[in-house]
Design an enzyme around this catalytic site. Structure first.
Site, PDB file in Angstrom:
ATOM      1  N   GLY A  45       0.823  -1.202   0.000  1.00  0.00           N
ATOM      2  CA  GLY A  45       0.000   0.000   0.000  1.00  0.00           C
ATOM      3  C   GLY A  45       0.863   1.260   0.000  1.00  0.00           C
ATOM      4  O   GLY A  45       1.422   1.609  -1.027  1.00  0.00           O
ATOM      5  N   SER A 117       6.723  -4.481  -2.055  1.00  0.00           N
ATOM      6  CA  SER A 117       6.367  -3.107  -2.385  1.00  0.00           C
ATOM      7  C   SER A 117       6.483  -2.244  -1.125  1.00  0.00           C
ATOM      8  O   SER A 117       7.553  -2.168  -0.532  1.00  0.00           O
ATOM      9  CB  SER A 117       4.963  -3.076  -3.008  1.00  0.00           C
ATOM     10  N   TRP A 118       5.400  -1.595  -0.675  1.00  0.00           N
ATOM     11  CA  TRP A 118       5.477  -0.841   0.578  1.00  0.00           C
ATOM     12  C   TRP A 118       5.862  -1.756   1.740  1.00  0.00           C
ATOM     13  O   TRP A 118       6.565  -1.336   2.666  1.00  0.00           O
ATOM     14  CB  TRP A 118       4.156  -0.138   0.890  1.00  0.00           C
ATOM     15  N   ASP A 272       9.191  -4.682 -13.856  1.00  0.00           N
ATOM     16  CA  ASP A 272       8.311  -4.076 -12.855  1.00  0.00           C
ATOM     17  C   ASP A 272       8.176  -2.586 -13.167  1.00  0.00           C
ATOM     18  O   ASP A 272       9.135  -1.820 -13.036  1.00  0.00           O
ATOM     19  CB  ASP A 272       8.925  -4.285 -11.467  1.00  0.00           C
ATOM     20  N   HIS A 300       5.374  -6.328 -11.539  1.00  0.00           N
ATOM     21  CA  HIS A 300       5.264  -6.090 -10.102  1.00  0.00           C
ATOM     22  C   HIS A 300       4.340  -7.087  -9.404  1.00  0.00           C
ATOM     23  O   HIS A 300       4.490  -7.334  -8.212  1.00  0.00           O
ATOM     24  CB  HIS A 300       4.737  -4.671  -9.857  1.00  0.00           C
TER      25      HIS A 300
END
Length: 319
Positions: A45, A117-118, A272, A300
């Site tokens: 996120g 990711s986050w 990605d 991704h």
């Protein structure tokens, strides 16, 4: 996606809420083997919340699998979608402190970190702050919140690959404000008018859904455009990204030297478009005990070909 690259679905054997202060209660769950090797899953996120499917990256006979909803997301309270929520106590360093509080609450001495990711950003921030509490790290689609990374996805870099989707992304922003989409979208998703902020949140979220996989897929766009997901995803992401995630530019790669001896695997799609592989490569070079697995068939998305198999290989190697 090969389903045999995931372990069978399982349900939590324990869950609850932890009061972490500042009026926040963090929702957590445990699954797998209560006496197994502890691992904590850090969702993306910011704002995505727990996904039950992430339990399936781990051998349930070997792992004690901890998931939690970060502040403002999922079942944690207060929720970012609520009106009048104070965001001053929702920062990267509050999340790092929440992880330490949860580790202590669950009686865990050291745990493996798993995030994409986050979630990779948060894993690195935590590990560089509390390296003595980390056994191993598994990262996917590395993001470290550098300005160059934010510029790539939100200020025109990825637009060169996805020009038609970028045009849709810019559409809600008045032309005179399009020089800084991050600032413009932040104003829109916190607009007093509910319809305005919901439309903006959906447009913000759909941009990532449109570019997340190697081959664009409508199901990602559909999932990212659901209002319940989009509002949380957009509001928390913009809150963090307009503050550079409360990190010095380049801090997480600069401080990778604080991870000596902590083994890690970095799984990265070569194509990605959300988090380009140069970040993963630079992190790997700075973190000497890491292994980089670049996947030539992936973007991704965790469901892109080869990603799940590499993540399972990583968690199996550490079990």
């Amino acid at each position: 996606m090969r389903m045999d690259d995931l372990y069978p679905p399982i349900e939590p054997y324990d869950s609850g809420f932890l009061d972490v202060g500042d009026g926040h209660r963090v929702h957590w769950e445990q699954s797998g083997n209560p006496g197994g090797k502890p691992v904590v899953v850090l969702h993306g996120g910011p704002g995505s919340g727990i996904a039950g499917s992430t339990r399936r990256h781990f051998d349930p006979r070997a792992y004690r699998i901890v998931l939690f909803d970060q502040r403002g997301a999922g079942r944690s309270t207060p929720h970012i979608g609520d009106d009048g929520v104070d965001l001053s106590t929702n920062t990267t360093w509050h999340l790092v402190a929440d992880m330490e509080a949860l580790r202590t609450h669950l009686g865990i001495e050291r745990w493996q970190l798993f995030g994409g990711s986050w979630g990779a950003t948060l894993a690195l921030a935590y590990a560089e702050t509390h390296p003595e509490r980390v056994s191993e790290i598994v990262l996917r689609g590395v993001f470290t919140a550098r300005r160059s990374e934010l510029d790539w996805i939100y200020r025109g870099g990825a637009a060169r690959v996805f020009p038609e989707q970028w045009e849709d992304f810019l559409a809600p922003i008045p032309p005179e404000l399009r020089h800084d989409p991050l600032a413009a979208y932040h104003a829109l998703v916190f607009d007093p008018d509910r319809a305005t902020r919901e439309r903006a949140a959906i447009a913000w979220s759909v941009w990532e859904g449109a570019i997340v996989s190697l081959i664009p897929q409508q199901n990602f766009v559909d999932n990212y455009s659901a209002p319940a997901f989009a509002v949380t995803f957009a509001r928390l992401a913009l809150h963090y990204f307009t503050h550079d995630a409360w990190l010095d530019d380049g801090q997480l790669i600069r401080d990778a030297g604080k991870l000596p001896g902590i083994p890690g695997v970095i799984v990265q799609g070569r194509y990605d478009a959300v988090c380009p592989p140069n970040t993963a490569y630079e992190l790997h070079r700075a973190w000497q005990s890491s292994t980089l697995r670049l996947i030539n068939t992936a973007g991704h998305a965790v469901t892109d070909p080869g990603v799940l198999a590499q993540l399972r290989a990583a968690t199996d190697s550490f079990r």
